[in-house]
Scaffold this active site. Sequence first.
Site, short mmCIF file in Angstrom:
data_model
loop_
_atom_site.label_atom_id
_atom_site.label_comp_id
_atom_site.label_asym_id
_atom_site.label_seq_id
_atom_site.Cartn_x
_atom_site.Cartn_y
_atom_site.Cartn_z
CB THR A 178 -0.75 0.09 1.13
OG1 THR A 178 -1.81 -0.95 1.04
CG2 THR A 178 -1.76 1.23 1.42
N GLY A 208 -11.03 -1.37 2.86
CA GLY A 208 -10.11 -1.11 3.93
C GLY A 208 -10.15 0.19 4.53
CB THR A 229 0.56 0.93 5.19
OG1 THR A 229 0.79 -0.26 4.77
CG2 THR A 229 1.93 1.05 5.99
N1 ASP Z 1 -4.39 -0.90 4.82
C1 ASP Z 1 -4.46 -1.57 3.53
C2 ASP Z 1 -5.86 -2.34 3.69
O1 ASP Z 1 -6.17 -3.15 4.75
C3 ASP Z 1 -3.47 -2.82 3.35
C4 ASP Z 1 -1.86 -2.47 3.53
O2 ASP Z 1 -1.81 -1.36 4.19
O3 ASP Z 1 -1.19 -3.07 3.01
O4 ASP Z 1 -6.58 -2.56 2.64
#
Ligand code: ASP
Length: 315
Positions: A178, A208, A229
């Site tokens: 992300t 998310g 993230t």
């Molecule tokens: N926060 C992101 C989600 O849950 C995923 C990530 O940051 O890797 O969609």
Amino acid sequence: MTRPGQDTAWSLGVHGGAGVNRGEALLPDHRAAIRSGLETALTAGARVLEGGGSSVDAVEAAVRCLEDSPWFNAGRGSVFNARGEIELEASIMEGRTLAAGAVAGLRGIRNPVTLARRVMERSPHVFLHGEGAIAFATAEGLETADADWFWTEHRWKAFERARGIAQASAPQPGEHGTVGAVALDTAGNLAAATSTGGLTNKWLGRIGDTPIIGAGCYASNAACAVSCTGQGEYFIRATIARDIAALIEYGGQDAQTAARLAIEQRLAKIGGEGGAVVVDRSGTIAFAFNTEVMLRGKVSRDSPSRVGIHLADLC
Ligand code: ASP
């Protein structure tokens, strides 16, 4: 234009996700590509800020670079959902006005962060999803891309692995990628942006923290700009981005302490993993994460760019 005596300090922080350093996910070639992707994003954002451009322009420019790289889980290079499809989401926020824009459930839009910005600036709304978001992108003439653009072998392998080892349709946390950016511009304004493909093997329609203002993204000139993230469900429940701002604005904490408290205490307390990048009003960039790695970088008027992956990396 800058007036004599006006402070022209600017700074920019970026991230390319936090998670577990799975052997195959960070082979030396991959690591080099990540470092160069982060450097490219820093260069693009710094160019804007150096030229007196706005923090909103800078975070959009930096995130667009990361979305266009196949090595980050945003735009091109996004992870696959449980149907083997890609659903994108993004957000952007301006600290001066608290204006914000967010999009989710996108397919085929090359740069979701730009669509989030259009929602912020050219719609009466804050958050559009699915069909309506795509229709708005089309009306705005935003660039589209076909499935081949978004497909990458490493993400497909991760999806197949997830389907092989996971219980029915369980999403896979721990894959990093992300992306996000935070900036302070020479006019003293803060901005943040975040963009993602979400979690590998996520349920169709799952959203998310990334496009949720106050969870995965927040900016207020009264405090800081934040991009997060990690495991989105936990970031939503703990409103991490807004919590960091509140710790600074009302709690009088500095950026590093606020980020650390939110990640190591509030997020970790409910079992969540991830990280955040923060820039405060003085231009200090702070990173905090409770994962093995956080792909990250920073640059400012006064210091050259630095990128880091592991905790021990100086960044
Ligand atoms: N926060 C992101 C989600 O849950 C995923 C990530 O940051 O890797 O969609």
